[in-house]
Design an enzyme around this catalytic site. Structure first.
Site, short mmCIF file in Angstrom:
data_model
loop_
_atom_site.label_atom_id
_atom_site.label_comp_id
_atom_site.label_asym_id
_atom_site.label_seq_id
_atom_site.Cartn_x
_atom_site.Cartn_y
_atom_site.Cartn_z
N GLU B 48 44.70 78.25 103.45
CA GLU B 48 43.34 78.56 103.09
C GLU B 48 42.43 78.53 104.26
O GLU B 48 41.63 79.69 104.36
CB GLU B 48 42.91 77.58 102.07
CG GLU B 48 43.45 77.38 100.68
CD GLU B 48 43.50 78.45 99.84
OE1 GLU B 48 42.56 79.48 100.22
OE2 GLU B 48 44.24 78.46 98.77
N ASN B 52 40.59 81.91 105.74
CA ASN B 52 39.04 82.09 106.05
C ASN B 52 38.86 82.25 107.64
O ASN B 52 37.99 83.32 107.69
CB ASN B 52 38.74 80.58 105.79
CG ASN B 52 38.20 80.64 104.53
OD1 ASN B 52 38.41 81.18 103.58
ND2 ASN B 52 37.94 79.27 104.26
N ARG B 107 38.47 88.17 96.87
CA ARG B 107 38.55 86.83 97.14
C ARG B 107 37.97 85.81 96.03
O ARG B 107 37.14 86.46 95.48
CB ARG B 107 37.53 86.64 98.34
CG ARG B 107 37.44 87.65 99.58
CD ARG B 107 38.78 88.04 100.22
NE ARG B 107 39.53 87.04 100.35
CZ ARG B 107 40.85 87.16 100.81
NH1 ARG B 107 41.35 88.37 100.90
NH2 ARG B 107 41.60 86.12 100.93
#
Lengths: 109, 160
Positions: B48, B52, B107
């Protein structure tokens, strides 16, 4: 990531194996959508039981395919019996949006 | 807390490096003999944070991502994911579930929530135009039956 496709009486079963992350989501998005929108398909079952890894990009990918199916008035459900992926799905609140079963047989009935 | 072991990794923000980054961190943490669930949760959190940096911090360009891992005494793992990208204007808002600046790109907006759920502690510091640092901690359950004695290899620990 890799996937198998089976069509049984208008139901498309997409069985995904390997790792579903952002990299693979981008690579497979269009290929999945092409299969989902095919006129012979009425219902879609995505089996994610054999995924060895998934993150929130994978969740976004599944929601995206759900929306594609919905746009073409087709039902899309998930099959998953992995504890870890179930935890991820419930963290992301997916169960409220997409129906989930533990076996393909249940999803087909 | 005493640092018993550490590692540092520098990678370009290419999507194919997501898998490499999480597997490298998993291999580093493996010395604590974590359960498969613990390893998978750490891998997910790393994935994650790295995603990002790739998607949001650097967007269409390639920049550097630094991943640091530390093992403290008492089986505490710290992972830092650092980028030098565009930064986050409002960290508190970005950490809210379902918040995303890119809804058109599928997203989910759940990255920080997943990191928070799968790790024990999450700190995010960011400066617009300078970059972002995501710092995560997880306590690995000590499994005495396996006879893991990590402190023996590093008498006195490492001051860092």
């Amino acid at each position: 990531m890799d996937f198998e496709t089976i069509i049984i009486e208008g139901t498309l079963i997409l069985k995904i194996k390997g790792e579903l992350d952002q990299y693979n989501a981008d690579r497979y998005r269009l290929r999945f959508d092409m299969k989902i929108v095919s006129p012979e398909v009425q219902k879609v079952v995505i089996d994610i039981s054999e995924l060895s890894f998934m993150d929130s990009s994978g969740v976004g990918f599944l929601v995206g395919r759900f929306r594609t199916a919905k746009a073409f008035a087709k039902e899309l459900v998930l099959v998953c019996n992995s504890n870890y992926i179930n935890k991820l799905l419930s963290t992301c609140g997916i169960e409220k949006l997409i129906k989930k079963y533990t076996t393909i047989e249940e999803a087909l009935s | 807390m005493k640092v018993l072991n550490y590692m540092e990794l520098k990678i370009p923000s290419k999507a194919q490096n997501e898998a490499f980054a999480r597997v490298a961190v998993a291999a580093f943490v493996a010395q604590l003999d974590p359960t498969l669930d613990e390893i998978t949760e750490i891998k997910t959190a790393v994935s994650e944070a790295v995603t990002n940096s790739i998607i949001h911090a650097y967007e269409d360009k390639i920049g550097e991502i630094i991943i640091k891992g530390k093992i403290y005494e008492n089986y505490i793992v710290e992972i830092e994911v650092i980028d030098f990208g565009k930064g986050i204007e409002d960290v508190e808002l970005a950490r809210q579930p379902l918040f995303t600046t890119k809804p058109d790109q599928e997203r989910s907006g759940m990255g920080f929530t997943v990191m928070e759920t799968f790790m024990d502690k999450l700190e995010v510091t960011s400066e617009v135009g300078r970059g972002t640092c995501v710092r995560m901690f997880k306590a690995i359950k000590k499994r005495k039956s396996e006879g893991v004695e990590i402190e023996q290899g590093f008498p006195g620990g490492i001051d860092k």
